[in-house]
Motif scaffolding. Structure first.
Motif, PDB file in Angstrom:
ATOM      1  N   SER A   6       4.745   5.291  -8.914  1.00  0.00           N
ATOM      2  CA  SER A   6       3.892   4.726  -7.868  1.00  0.00           C
ATOM      3  C   SER A   6       2.765   5.707  -7.567  1.00  0.00           C
ATOM      4  O   SER A   6       2.918   6.917  -7.736  1.00  0.00           O
ATOM      5  CB  SER A   6       4.688   4.458  -6.586  1.00  0.00           C
ATOM      6  OG  SER A   6       5.693   3.497  -6.801  1.00  0.00           O
ATOM      7  N   SER A  43      -0.661   6.435  -4.760  1.00  0.00           N
ATOM      8  CA  SER A  43      -1.423   6.060  -3.570  1.00  0.00           C
ATOM      9  C   SER A  43      -2.921   6.250  -3.789  1.00  0.00           C
ATOM     10  O   SER A  43      -3.730   5.828  -2.976  1.00  0.00           O
ATOM     11  CB  SER A  43      -0.983   6.885  -2.357  1.00  0.00           C
ATOM     12  OG  SER A  43      -1.291   8.255  -2.552  1.00  0.00           O
ATOM     13  N   GLN A 100       2.847  -0.643  -0.180  1.00  0.00           N
ATOM     14  CA  GLN A 100       1.680   0.130   0.228  1.00  0.00           C
ATOM     15  C   GLN A 100       1.151   1.028  -0.883  1.00  0.00           C
ATOM     16  O   GLN A 100       0.191   1.757  -0.683  1.00  0.00           O
ATOM     17  CB  GLN A 100       2.037   0.980   1.457  1.00  0.00           C
ATOM     18  CG  GLN A 100       2.506   0.138   2.630  1.00  0.00           C
ATOM     19  CD  GLN A 100       2.960   0.982   3.806  1.00  0.00           C
ATOM     20  OE1 GLN A 100       2.719   2.181   3.855  1.00  0.00           O
ATOM     21  NE2 GLN A 100       3.614   0.354   4.765  1.00  0.00           N
ATOM     22  N   LEU A 101       1.768   0.971  -2.062  1.00  0.00           N
ATOM     23  CA  LEU A 101       1.375   1.817  -3.175  1.00  0.00           C
ATOM     24  C   LEU A 101       1.054   0.946  -4.387  1.00  0.00           C
ATOM     25  O   LEU A 101       1.418  -0.227  -4.452  1.00  0.00           O
ATOM     26  CB  LEU A 101       2.507   2.784  -3.535  1.00  0.00           C
ATOM     27  CG  LEU A 101       2.976   3.735  -2.433  1.00  0.00           C
ATOM     28  CD1 LEU A 101       4.246   4.450  -2.873  1.00  0.00           C
ATOM     29  CD2 LEU A 101       1.895   4.739  -2.086  1.00  0.00           C
ATOM     30  N   ASN A 147       2.165   0.202  -7.866  1.00  0.00           N
ATOM     31  CA  ASN A 147       3.425   0.406  -8.583  1.00  0.00           C
ATOM     32  C   ASN A 147       3.275   0.003 -10.043  1.00  0.00           C
ATOM     33  O   ASN A 147       2.768  -1.077 -10.347  1.00  0.00           O
ATOM     34  CB  ASN A 147       4.541  -0.416  -7.925  1.00  0.00           C
ATOM     35  CG  ASN A 147       4.791   0.024  -6.492  1.00  0.00           C
ATOM     36  OD1 ASN A 147       5.007   1.192  -6.229  1.00  0.00           O
ATOM     37  ND2 ASN A 147       4.725  -0.922  -5.563  1.00  0.00           N
ATOM     38  N   TRP A 180      -5.845   2.070   1.656  1.00  0.00           N
ATOM     39  CA  TRP A 180      -5.455   1.122   0.599  1.00  0.00           C
ATOM     40  C   TRP A 180      -6.697   0.519  -0.049  1.00  0.00           C
ATOM     41  O   TRP A 180      -6.804   0.457  -1.266  1.00  0.00           O
ATOM     42  CB  TRP A 180      -4.634  -0.022   1.184  1.00  0.00           C
ATOM     43  CG  TRP A 180      -3.298   0.352   1.720  1.00  0.00           C
ATOM     44  CD1 TRP A 180      -2.680   1.570   1.655  1.00  0.00           C
ATOM     45  CD2 TRP A 180      -2.404  -0.510   2.414  1.00  0.00           C
ATOM     46  NE1 TRP A 180      -1.466   1.511   2.280  1.00  0.00           N
ATOM     47  CE2 TRP A 180      -1.267   0.253   2.745  1.00  0.00           C
ATOM     48  CE3 TRP A 180      -2.448  -1.848   2.787  1.00  0.00           C
ATOM     49  CZ2 TRP A 180      -0.188  -0.282   3.440  1.00  0.00           C
ATOM     50  CZ3 TRP A 180      -1.386  -2.383   3.471  1.00  0.00           C
ATOM     51  CH2 TRP A 180      -0.263  -1.605   3.792  1.00  0.00           C
TER      52      TRP A 180
END
Length: 209
Positions: free
Chosen positions: A18, A20, A67-68, A70, A100
């Protein structure tokens, strides 16, 4: 397809990592197909239906938990599925939403191995603000787009077909042959074969294309 050509087995998908932000993503090589969608559109359920794995992409009762960015490896080296962050109903601070947005934009703008985007929409609520943003991005960059009209089991066949044809017509006016649209139901497992065929065409394009 001849026996010597590679075959993608989507049920072989396994979690890789993952990220960010862009610099945390795997090396920008090989081929990726990214799934995007508002956080209540059924994106995780669609990925799980495609891969026949109930928990590969986590399905949460709280929309927006993803929220990531993946990444999932497939059985052919260098080929990956990507689950992009969901947007819409996520109850998170504005600063995090802006984070994001910034890094999703960076991924879409700069990821050279991106072969196409699957945009997941609830067939009852298509073309919301986020959907329009993704369509516009694909129009500008020329990245192929495949729209999944999910939860088609929630509508009768007539209205579902009407929505499909209307959206297909309007999107083709903007994107031409770079866009395709289908109905899909994770619950009924309808449309899975059609989705696999589209992904195959991106991952394993015919030599004469």
């Amino acid at each position: 397809m001849s026996s010597t050509e590679p075959v993608i087995r989507y049920n072989s998908a396994r979690y890789l990592t993952s990220a960010s932000k862009l610099n945390q993503c795997p090396e920008d090589e090989g081929a990726e197909v990214a799934f995007a969608g508002r956080s209540n559109a059924g994106k995780s359920s669609a990925i799980n239906a495609l891969t026949q794995q109930g928990q590969l992409a986590r399905v949460s009762k709280t929309p927006g938990r993803t929220q990531l960015i993946n990444f999932f490896d497939l059985n052919i080296e260098g080929m990956r599925l990507v689950d992009l962050p969901g947007y819409g109903y996520a109850k998170v601070p504005i600063a995090l939403k802006q984070h994001w947005q910034k890094h999703l934009d960076a991924y879409l703008q700069h990821r050279q191995c991106l072969r196409g985007v699957v945009l997941v929409m609830d067939i009852r609520h298509p073309m919301k603000e986020f959907d329009e943003m993704m369509v516009n991005w694909c129009e500008v960059t020329g990245v192929p787009l495949h729209v999944l009209l999910t939860k088609s089991d929630k509508l009768k066949k007539g209205p579902a077909q009407s929505t499909l044809l209307s959206l297909r017509k309007s999107l083709k006016e903007a994107l031409g042959d770079k866009v395709s649209v289908q109905t899909f139901s994770s619950l009924k497992k309808s449309g899975v074969d059609q989705l696999r065929e589209r992904l195959d065409s991106w991952f394993l394009p015919a030599e004469d294309e």
